[in-house]
Design a protein around this motif. Structure first.
Motif, PDB file in Angstrom:
ATOM      1  N   LYS A 106      42.595  27.961  43.769  1.00  0.00           N
ATOM      2  CA  LYS A 106      41.684  28.291  42.665  1.00  0.00           C
ATOM      3  C   LYS A 106      40.677  29.364  43.053  1.00  0.00           C
ATOM      4  O   LYS A 106      40.145  30.061  42.199  1.00  0.00           O
ATOM      5  CB  LYS A 106      40.959  27.031  42.202  1.00  0.00           C
ATOM      6  CG  LYS A 106      41.868  26.016  41.508  1.00  0.00           C
ATOM      7  CD  LYS A 106      41.157  24.709  41.245  1.00  0.00           C
ATOM      8  CE  LYS A 106      39.994  24.883  40.294  1.00  0.00           C
ATOM      9  NZ  LYS A 106      39.334  23.587  39.998  1.00  0.00           N
ATOM     10  N   GLN A 107      40.429  29.507  44.373  1.00  0.00           N
ATOM     11  CA  GLN A 107      39.434  30.482  44.806  1.00  0.00           C
ATOM     12  C   GLN A 107      39.894  31.917  44.573  1.00  0.00           C
ATOM     13  O   GLN A 107      39.096  32.855  44.615  1.00  0.00           O
ATOM     14  CB  GLN A 107      39.125  30.275  46.286  1.00  0.00           C
ATOM     15  CG  GLN A 107      40.263  30.623  47.230  1.00  0.00           C
ATOM     16  CD  GLN A 107      39.943  30.322  48.675  1.00  0.00           C
ATOM     17  OE1 GLN A 107      38.903  30.740  49.171  1.00  0.00           O
ATOM     18  NE2 GLN A 107      40.811  29.569  49.330  1.00  0.00           N
ATOM     19  N   PHE A 108      41.188  32.110  44.284  1.00  0.00           N
ATOM     20  CA  PHE A 108      41.689  33.449  44.037  1.00  0.00           C
ATOM     21  C   PHE A 108      41.432  33.911  42.597  1.00  0.00           C
ATOM     22  O   PHE A 108      41.628  35.087  42.279  1.00  0.00           O
ATOM     23  CB  PHE A 108      43.186  33.517  44.343  1.00  0.00           C
ATOM     24  CG  PHE A 108      43.492  33.328  45.801  1.00  0.00           C
ATOM     25  CD1 PHE A 108      43.260  34.348  46.708  1.00  0.00           C
ATOM     26  CD2 PHE A 108      43.984  32.115  46.266  1.00  0.00           C
ATOM     27  CE1 PHE A 108      43.534  34.171  48.052  1.00  0.00           C
ATOM     28  CE2 PHE A 108      44.256  31.933  47.603  1.00  0.00           C
ATOM     29  CZ  PHE A 108      44.024  32.962  48.512  1.00  0.00           C
ATOM     30  N   GLU A 109      41.021  32.989  41.742  1.00  0.00           N
ATOM     31  CA  GLU A 109      40.651  33.375  40.385  1.00  0.00           C
ATOM     32  C   GLU A 109      39.289  34.063  40.410  1.00  0.00           C
ATOM     33  O   GLU A 109      38.340  33.545  40.989  1.00  0.00           O
ATOM     34  CB  GLU A 109      40.595  32.150  39.469  1.00  0.00           C
ATOM     35  CG  GLU A 109      41.929  31.474  39.251  1.00  0.00           C
ATOM     36  CD  GLU A 109      41.833  30.332  38.256  1.00  0.00           C
ATOM     37  OE1 GLU A 109      40.872  30.320  37.454  1.00  0.00           O
ATOM     38  OE2 GLU A 109      42.707  29.457  38.279  1.00  0.00           O
ATOM     39  N   GLN A 110      39.218  35.223  39.804  1.00  0.00           N
ATOM     40  CA  GLN A 110      37.980  35.993  39.793  1.00  0.00           C
ATOM     41  C   GLN A 110      37.221  35.776  38.493  1.00  0.00           C
ATOM     42  O   GLN A 110      37.816  35.752  37.413  1.00  0.00           O
ATOM     43  CB  GLN A 110      38.280  37.479  39.967  1.00  0.00           C
ATOM     44  CG  GLN A 110      38.896  37.832  41.316  1.00  0.00           C
ATOM     45  CD  GLN A 110      37.958  37.503  42.460  1.00  0.00           C
ATOM     46  OE1 GLN A 110      36.805  37.936  42.476  1.00  0.00           O
ATOM     47  NE2 GLN A 110      38.444  36.720  43.417  1.00  0.00           N
ATOM     48  N   PRO A 111      35.900  35.616  38.578  1.00  0.00           N
ATOM     49  CA  PRO A 111      35.115  35.448  37.345  1.00  0.00           C
ATOM     50  C   PRO A 111      35.130  36.739  36.532  1.00  0.00           C
ATOM     51  O   PRO A 111      35.049  37.837  37.090  1.00  0.00           O
ATOM     52  CB  PRO A 111      33.710  35.130  37.863  1.00  0.00           C
ATOM     53  CG  PRO A 111      33.660  35.736  39.232  1.00  0.00           C
ATOM     54  CD  PRO A 111      35.051  35.597  39.788  1.00  0.00           C
ATOM     55  N   ASP A 112      35.262  36.622  35.225  1.00  0.00           N
ATOM     56  CA  ASP A 112      35.259  37.817  34.379  1.00  0.00           C
ATOM     57  C   ASP A 112      34.397  37.589  33.141  1.00  0.00           C
ATOM     58  O   ASP A 112      34.731  38.025  32.043  1.00  0.00           O
ATOM     59  CB  ASP A 112      36.686  38.213  33.986  1.00  0.00           C
ATOM     60  CG  ASP A 112      37.417  37.129  33.196  1.00  0.00           C
ATOM     61  OD1 ASP A 112      36.900  36.000  33.113  1.00  0.00           O
ATOM     62  OD2 ASP A 112      38.505  37.412  32.670  1.00  0.00           O
ATOM     63  N   ARG A 113      33.303  36.904  33.349  1.00  0.00           N
ATOM     64  CA  ARG A 113      32.407  36.595  32.234  1.00  0.00           C
ATOM     65  C   ARG A 113      31.689  37.864  31.774  1.00  0.00           C
ATOM     66  O   ARG A 113      31.124  38.612  32.581  1.00  0.00           O
ATOM     67  CB  ARG A 113      31.388  35.531  32.643  1.00  0.00           C
ATOM     68  CG  ARG A 113      30.504  35.068  31.498  1.00  0.00           C
ATOM     69  CD  ARG A 113      29.713  33.828  31.855  1.00  0.00           C
ATOM     70  NE  ARG A 113      28.940  33.350  30.708  1.00  0.00           N
ATOM     71  CZ  ARG A 113      28.258  32.223  30.704  1.00  0.00           C
ATOM     72  NH1 ARG A 113      28.260  31.444  31.788  1.00  0.00           N
ATOM     73  NH2 ARG A 113      27.586  31.856  29.634  1.00  0.00           N
ATOM     74  N   ARG A 138      34.499  34.595  28.765  1.00  0.00           N
ATOM     75  CA  ARG A 138      35.474  35.101  29.730  1.00  0.00           C
ATOM     76  C   ARG A 138      36.383  36.130  29.059  1.00  0.00           C
ATOM     77  O   ARG A 138      37.085  35.835  28.086  1.00  0.00           O
ATOM     78  CB  ARG A 138      36.299  33.958  30.310  1.00  0.00           C
ATOM     79  CG  ARG A 138      35.507  33.028  31.206  1.00  0.00           C
ATOM     80  CD  ARG A 138      36.313  31.816  31.627  1.00  0.00           C
ATOM     81  NE  ARG A 138      37.533  32.208  32.348  1.00  0.00           N
ATOM     82  CZ  ARG A 138      38.483  31.333  32.675  1.00  0.00           C
ATOM     83  NH1 ARG A 138      38.360  30.046  32.349  1.00  0.00           N
ATOM     84  NH2 ARG A 138      39.551  31.749  33.337  1.00  0.00           N
ATOM     85  N   SER A 177      39.195  37.632  29.896  1.00  0.00           N
ATOM     86  CA  SER A 177      40.646  37.394  29.868  1.00  0.00           C
ATOM     87  C   SER A 177      41.018  36.384  28.791  1.00  0.00           C
ATOM     88  O   SER A 177      42.048  36.532  28.125  1.00  0.00           O
ATOM     89  CB  SER A 177      41.132  36.911  31.234  1.00  0.00           C
ATOM     90  OG  SER A 177      40.410  35.760  31.656  1.00  0.00           O
TER      91      SER A 177
END
Length: 260
Positions: free
Chosen positions: A10-17, A92, A94
């Motif tokens: 899960k740490q590979f998901e980047q925040p895109d807020r 977000r 995405s």
């Protein structure tokens, strides 16, 4: 996946807020639509069936996503304006982009047979989308004005081009005829050669389509007041208009759309 040794992925998901306190515009564009409209024999320069189909898809998006307060469309694109304070999907990018684009594409396919009853869908239409932030209402209105100006410029050119081609000129001859001409010259060409007053063309072609919610009064079927008059209630309804959204008059008449 909770408490498993695989949860580290899960740490590979980047925040895109997206930034708060900004207007969010999700713009949907047809992907490879020149080929798509040729394959399905759309009328040139404008196919009202295709434009009404785009409007139907956009209306379906707004019905499913109440945070979209306004939409503007022309040709194969639609811009969806989300409430400035919207926190849908925690803003977000995405999520917002994928939801709007997928809803739009699905609705376009779903409504195809209604608008093109004699034309089978020969290939699948697809749309790309992007999210853009606008920091103020003034800048947002400039964005919408830009899209409507583009609508006018492109439609005026395409109307001249296709009328010249249909009159017997080759595409190159038509291009050379109108190359470098200003708006007045194009209007004169349409009127003197084809008897067409540009301002008399359908507003959907010249101004594009705006979709928004408006309070309307409707009679409640089967109900009457004690004096026999029908019961009337107000409700919010999605409407499609083809108005000038550059001038202040439209926004003054609909202050709820971009109200702070």
């Amino acid at each position: 996946m909770a408490n498993s040794r695989y949860e580290y992925v899960k740490q590979f998901e980047q925040p895109d807020r997206l930034l708060p306190h900004c207007w969010i515009v999700i713009r949907v564009d047809g992907r490879g639509f020149s080929k798509f409209v040729a394959e399905h024999a759309f009328e040139k320069p404008n196919d009202e069936r295709g434009l009404q189909l785009m409007n139907a898809a956009a209306t379906a998006v707004m019905a499913q996503v109440p945070d979209v307060v306004f939409a503007y469309g022309v040709s194969d694109e639609f811009s969806f304006v989300m409430r400035r304070d919207s926190n849908l999907y925690e803003r977000r990018a995405s999520k917002l982009i994928s939801v709007v684009a997928s809803l739009f594409a699905a609705s376009y396919v779903h409504s195809w047979s209604h608008h093109f009853p004699s034309q089978p869908l020969l290939s699948l239409p697809s749309f790309d989308a992007r999210a853009v932030l606008y920091p103020s209402t003034a800048v947002l209105r400039d964005y919408l004005s830009w899209r409507q100006v583009d609508c006018h410029i492109n439609n005026q050119y395409n109307t001249c081009f296709w009328m010249l081609v249909k009159s017997g000129l080759t595409p190159k001859e038509a291009q050379d005829t109108i190359k470098g001409t200003l708006a007045d010259a194009k209007n004169e060409l349409l009127f003197t050669r084809f008897g067409v007053n540009y301002n008399d063309l359908p507003a959907i072609f010249r101004k594009g389509s705006s979709i928004f919610r408006r309070q309307v009064e409707e009679q409640v079927e089967g109900k009457q007041q004690p004096d026999g008059r029908p019961v009337v209630r107000k409700r919010s309804k999605l409407v499609v208009a083809h108005d000038d959204i550059i001038a202040d008059a439209f926004w003054a008449a609909n202050p709820h759309l971009l109200g702070e």
